[in-house]
Scaffold this motif. Structure first.
Motif, mmCIF file in Angstrom:
data_model
loop_
_atom_site.group_PDB
_atom_site.id
_atom_site.type_symbol
_atom_site.label_atom_id
_atom_site.label_comp_id
_atom_site.label_asym_id
_atom_site.label_seq_id
_atom_site.Cartn_x
_atom_site.Cartn_y
_atom_site.Cartn_z
ATOM 1 N N HIS A 1 0.584 -1.081 0.323
ATOM 2 C CA HIS A 1 0.432 -0.285 0.085
ATOM 3 C C HIS A 1 0.810 1.424 0.036
ATOM 4 N N HIS A 2 2.311 0.856 -0.428
ATOM 5 C CA HIS A 2 3.040 2.508 -0.050
ATOM 6 C C HIS A 2 3.876 2.230 -1.965
ATOM 7 N N VAL A 3 2.662 3.148 -2.359
ATOM 8 C CA VAL A 3 2.381 2.931 -3.727
ATOM 9 C C VAL A 3 2.544 4.832 -4.601
ATOM 10 N N ASP A 4 1.419 4.883 -4.520
ATOM 11 C CA ASP A 4 0.731 6.522 -5.239
ATOM 12 C C ASP A 4 1.037 7.707 -3.990
ATOM 13 N N PRO A 5 2.375 8.322 -4.035
ATOM 14 C CA PRO A 5 2.562 9.327 -2.518
ATOM 15 C C PRO A 5 0.770 10.168 -2.577
ATOM 16 N N THR B 1 2.639 12.730 4.077
ATOM 17 C CA THR B 1 1.516 12.345 4.696
ATOM 18 C C THR B 1 0.922 10.702 3.632
ATOM 19 N N GLY B 2 1.877 10.350 4.189
ATOM 20 C CA GLY B 2 1.757 8.596 3.445
ATOM 21 C C GLY B 2 1.503 8.350 2.217
ATOM 22 N N TYR B 3 0.882 7.974 1.857
ATOM 23 C CA TYR B 3 0.877 6.712 0.279
ATOM 24 C C TYR B 3 -0.790 6.764 0.599
ATOM 25 N N SER B 4 -1.154 5.972 -1.366
ATOM 26 C CA SER B 4 -2.569 5.765 -1.639
ATOM 27 C C SER B 4 -2.032 4.263 -2.214
ATOM 28 N N TYR B 5 -3.018 3.995 -2.695
ATOM 29 C CA TYR B 5 -2.983 2.290 -3.686
ATOM 30 C C TYR B 5 -3.912 1.942 -4.356
#
Length: 468
Positions: free
Chosen positions: A84-88, A264-268
């Motif tokens: 789940h660490h794919v798209d900033p 601010t994490g990632y979206s997937y």
């Protein structure tokens, strides 16, 4: 605790490894099991789609591109392991005036080294593990680092009781048993008091509104040191950006800001998978045990690593893959779609009740519980009662010691003969990397230690029976 279950990390490697050491370990693993010949490097997956006869064959057509040339291939099953660490994730819409800001804006994914930010005034947005680590790293070379948090967080120390790693101390079957036995309010009080004993979270501007167990904490040993030294200044959420500054929700403002880093994490997402194969709902993907889409006619697609354990994800992903491959082979049959959907809904409801809302609430799992759940599905969960009767020494370490991945190689499919020895020697390996200056052993407490172990053996039977 992050090793693969049949290949312990070398004992001279540090317990918290630098990324280069992690890469070395992966290479050693691949070489040991002769995996390199099966890996196509620099291959981009363009598409994964069902074959026309999927309802019968369960096969997939996978198109890959290597050096500009696309090639299709047919596969009986597919494991998607992108995590789940794919798209900033850039929540720019949440910050009025950000388009006016004249300084540099980057995502934490772009951050590599602090030297290029020397003598800058920097704001880091987001108090997760990345935000805390980057802030501390930058604080040694920059003019000033500001760390903005909307919610605050609880901060745990990687170096835990007696100097052992945090997960070694707390991820045990015994403590997991206590966690289920004791009231949540009591555990919250204990956890918050223990963390505030090291440093008062309120005095450091970090204390969150949520309780200790309501959201995963961050591991940031050096953050309080940086705050007390003034190298990192905590700030609340941002109200507005100006051309060269930031106004915060408490009315304070900072001018002449050079760089803003969004931690601010990632979206997937899975843009390469045929539409309709992965169904999403409110940024959540319903997967049975976080692995299988429940609606497929054939269970030949598995998603690996799309979850968020408090602890290492490698052992969890390995157990997911071991279970998935047995499903692919037809050795394990999945339940009906209705049963799988009900199980998914039950987990979502549990997480919504237990955790405060966050971007990845639906992905959170408890380490020991989830490892045991996956192990039970594959028939590799250790039998504590049987071990207690046949191998008390091993039973003691399995129950009271760290729930290390080797426990899931003691029995069942994929059993590894070296698992017992690896478990019984794990404490020696843990301290070997730090004990580079050998001292003369102290023998004064030997008699007491033996007495405690003898009494503990008697207590072990009663505790395990209660646990079962």
């Amino acid at each position: 605790m992050m090793c693969y279950s049949d290949f312990p990390i070398p004992e001279d490697y540090p317990n918290y490894m630098h990324n280069s050491k992690v890469m070395e370990y992966f290479r050693m693993y691949a070489k040991h099991f002769d995996l390199l010949r099966y890996i196509n490097f620099k291959a981009c997956v363009c598409s994964i789609s069902k074959r026309p006869d999927f309802h019968i064959s369960g096969q997939w057509e996978v198109v890959t591109e290597i050096y500009g040339k696309q090639e299709p291939a047919l596969f009986d099953a597919v494991l998607v392991c992108t995590g789940h660490h794919v798209d900033p994730y850039f929540p720019l819409d949440s910050f009025p005036g950000v388009e006016k800001f004249k300084g540099k804006i980057i995502h934490s994914r772009e951050y590599k080294h602090p030297e290029k930010f020397q003598d800058k005034r920097i704001l880091v947005i987001g108090l997760g593990n990345s935000g805390a680590d980057i802030s501390v790293d930058l604080s040694h070379v920059t003019k000033q680092v500001f760390l903005s948090t909307r919610t605050g967080t609880w901060v745990v120390n990687r170096v835990s009781d007696d100097g052992y790693p945090l997960d070694v101390v707390h991820f045990t079957r015994f403590k997991n048993f206590l966690r289920h036995l004791l009231p949540t309010a009591l555990i919250n009080l204990w956890g918050e008091k223990k963390l505030n004993t090291r440093f008062n979270h309120e005095n450091y501007g970090i204390k969150p509104k949520h309780r200790f167990l309501s959201r995963y904490p961050i591991a940031a040993d050096d953050l309080p040191n940086a705050i007390i030294a003034g190298r990192v200044l905590m700030k609340p959420n941002i109200k507005e950006f100006t051309e060269r500054g930031i106004i915060f929700e408490d009315g304070s403002r900072e001018e002449n800001m050079d760089v803003v880093i969004f931690a601010t994490g990632y979206s997937y997402s899975f843009p390469f998978i045929e539409e309709g194969v992965i169904k999403t709902s409110a940024n959540n993907i319903p997967l049975y045990k976080f692995v299988f889409p429940p609606h497929l006619e054939k269970p030949t697609l598995a998603i690996i690593g799309l979850l968020q354990p408090l602890g290492a994800i490698m052992p969890v992903s390995e157990l997911q893959a071991r279970w998935a491959t047995r499903v692919f082979k037809g050795l394990i049959k999945l339940p009906s779609e209705d049963v799988m959907t009900a199980d998914i809904a039950k987990k979502v409801k549990y997480n919504q009740k237990r955790y405060v809302p966050s971007q990845h609430t639906s992905l959170q799992v408890q380490y020991v519980d989830h490892m045991d759940e996956l192990a039970s599905l594959s028939g590799v969960k250790p039998n504590l009662l049987n071990l207690c009767l046949t191998d008390p020494r091993l039973a003691w370490e399995v129950f009271f010691g760290p729930c290390s991945p080797m426990q899931f190689r003691l029995t069942g499919p994929g059993k590894w003969e070296g698992a017992r020895n690896a478990i019984l020697t794990q404490r020696e390996r843990i301290v070997r990397a730090t004990k580079t200056r050998a001292l003369q052993p102290c023998t004064d407490s030997c008699a007491i230690s033996i007495l405690v172990k003898v009494l503990g053996c008697f207590a072990l039977f009663a505790v395990i029976l209660a646990y079962l």
